[in-house]
Design an enzyme around this catalytic site. Structure first.
Site, short mmCIF file in Angstrom:
data_model
loop_
_atom_site.label_atom_id
_atom_site.label_comp_id
_atom_site.label_asym_id
_atom_site.label_seq_id
_atom_site.Cartn_x
_atom_site.Cartn_y
_atom_site.Cartn_z
N GLU A 276 0.89 -1.16 0.00
CA GLU A 276 0.00 0.00 0.00
C GLU A 276 0.92 1.20 0.00
O GLU A 276 1.49 1.57 1.02
CB GLU A 276 -0.92 -0.03 1.22
CG GLU A 276 -2.06 0.96 1.12
CD GLU A 276 -1.83 2.18 1.98
OE1 GLU A 276 -1.53 3.25 1.40
OE2 GLU A 276 -1.94 2.08 3.21
N CYS A 310 -2.28 8.78 3.54
CA CYS A 310 -2.02 8.35 2.17
C CYS A 310 -3.22 8.57 1.25
O CYS A 310 -3.06 8.61 0.03
CB CYS A 310 -1.60 6.88 2.15
SG CYS A 310 -2.74 5.81 3.04
#
Length: 505
Positions: A276, A310
């Site tokens: 990720e 993020c």
């Protein structure tokens, strides 16, 4: 299952009390590495600091390659027995771990605010989110189903089994120091894997507190291991975890550049990887949008954790017809609703950035944009509170040639680009080589379907600025990574499919 019934440990570890952690029991602040169920000190230690003040919160074991290898062997040694346990037993242990997190939620939140800097209210929200992954995967542990396949011949039976991949190395970031662990570890343990966690060097205390609660919950020795290390040791420890042949799986959350390095290391032993990685989220506001709702969504998406997530918005694209109105309202909302300060102040909505390097990147992006004609609508400079604090900033007259629209800022900077057509907005949004999250606001049903399908991202928020949930799959496309976390899909990342053919029947 007797371990589930043992009394909670009353260990007192010699971490000196600090004001930022004054309400946290010493038992929740271990300072060693967790190897095979035991707390182990190392010859060296490194300081964990409060990003708001720079004060030392404590010193933590500085693990190196030897400790990393020991952790891997502890996990491997515990793996066979853990993987053979009935799913119901693994489920009950994860459930107990979840309950202990909820019992200690206020103390765990204070640890996050102390080492990460985010406002206490956000830290409290992270703990609830973090614990929910243990609860979710406790339930999913009992739902790992195989298949029976219709055979092509009458004397055969064909079945599919799902089995744990083995030892999983989990490398986590500092921006969600608790949730990024449980989202990975919950799935791994539910599947029957054992884990070695390498927390971010800025925020190891949350990982160690989770380790203490795992021990109290009765998670068997070696199933959950933690190897904290300093920035100087990070590369060496990461390489060991990615190259050791006993590690079967790597799960990493962090920058795209680091993810690529880890993937190269993992190639040698053909490990499974989940990545990720970085994002560059667009936030598109079309002329048909409810502007007030879009402004509220912009605040939530951009400025949570001071822009250090993020999936937070990195680029605002606003259609020409409502551009000026949106910018005016967003500026007023920033000035009215956002307050910079210590995370322990109840009025604070914007804590410090994690370190001075992060502040310097925000400054660099602003200076570059202004030098090319962008206008500072509000904010634009360091805050008087200290070197790691920065004013929430809004820029207008931004173009796609500026650094802030080409790189992920990871700070409280909102650059606004004006566009004219839907096709133009989608093209700008899709120019990035990453694709984690994307957001847009529209009240046109046909446009909603078109844009949702065309955006090159793994997650889309439509008229919504906060999209993460334990029930939903989290992950990106392009260079934002591989695999999905959370949801019913998350456990699949830790399972191998085995085909079994019975003949001669």
């Amino acid at each position: 299952m007797a371990a589930l019934l043992r009394p909670r440990a009353a260990r007192r570890l010699p971490l000196p009390p600090r004001r930022a952690l004054r309400s946290v029991p010493a038992a929740l602040l271990p300072r060693g590495a967790l190897l095979g169920g035991r707390w182990v000190d190392t010859a060296a230690a490194f300081a964990v600091r409060d990003p708001a003040s720079g004060a030392e919160l404590g010193r933590v074991a500085d693990c190196g390659p030897d400790e990393a290898r020991a952790a891997v062997r502890a996990a491997h040694g515990a793996g066979a027995e853990w993987g053979r346990r009935p799913a119901r037993e693994r489920s009950m242990l994860l459930r107990r771990w979840y309950e202990l997190m909820m019992e200690n939620k206020e103390e765990l939140a204070r640890i996050i605010t102390a080492e990460n800097g985010k406002p206490l209210k956000e830290a409290q929200g992270e703990i609830l989110y973090s614990a929910s992954f243990l609860e979710w995967f406790a339930e999913e542990a009992r739902r790992v189903y195989g298949d029976v396949i219709p055979a092509p011949a009458t004397d055969r039976r064909m079945v599919v089994l799902k089995q744990p991949v083995g030892v999983a190395a989990v490398i986590t970031p500092w921006n969600f120091p608790s949730a990024m662990i449980t989202r990975k570890v919950g799935a791994a343990l539910a599947a029957g894997c054992t884990v070695v966690v390498k927390p971010a060097e800025d925020t190891p205390l949350s990982a160690l507190a989770l380790g203490e609660l795992a021990n109290q919950a009765g998670i068997p020795a070696g199933v959950y291991n933690v190897v904290p290390c300093s920035r100087q040791q990070t590369a060496a420890v990461g390489e060991v975890l990615c190259t050791d042949p006993l590690v079967a799986k790597i799960s990493f959350t962090g920058s795209t550049s680091t993810g690529k390095i880890l993937m190269k290391h993992a190639i040698g032993t053909v490990k499974r990887v989940s990545m990720e990685l970085g994002g560059h989220a667009p936030f598109i506001v079309f002329d048909s949008a409810d502007v007030d709702r879009a402004v509220a969504g912009a605040l939530a998406s951009k400025f949570r954790n001071s822009g250090q997530t993020c999936v937070c918005t990195n680029r605002f694209l606003v259609q020409k017809g409502i551009h000026d109105k949106f910018v005016e309202k967003l500026a007023k909302a920033i000035e009215r609703e956002l307050r910079v300060g210590s995370g322990f102040d109840a009025k604070t909505t914007q804590g410090p950035l994690i370190n001075e390097k992060a502040v310097e990147k925000v400054e660099r992006h602003i200076n570059d944009a202004v030098s090319q004609g962008a206008c500072v609508v509000t904010g634009g400079k360091r805050h008087s509170l200290g070197k790691n604090f920065f004013e929430p900033t809004l820029l207008s007259n931004v173009t796609t040639k500026m650094l802030c629209t080409q790189e992920e800022t990871f700070g409280p900077l909102a650059p606004v680009i004006k566009f004219e057509t839907e096709a133009e907005a989608v093209a700008i949004a899709n120019t990035a080589d990453v694709g984690l999250a994307g957001y847009f606001y529209s009240q046109d049903p046909a446009q909603i379907w078109r844009v949702a399908e065309q955006l090159e991202v793994g997650m889309v928020g439509i008229n919504e600025g906060i999209i993460s949930a334990v029930e939903s799959p989290f992950g990106g496309v392009k260079q934002s990574g591989l695999g999905r976390e959370g949801s019913k899909y998350g456990i699949d990342e830790y399972l191998e499919i085995k085909y079994v053919c019975f003949g001669g029947l």
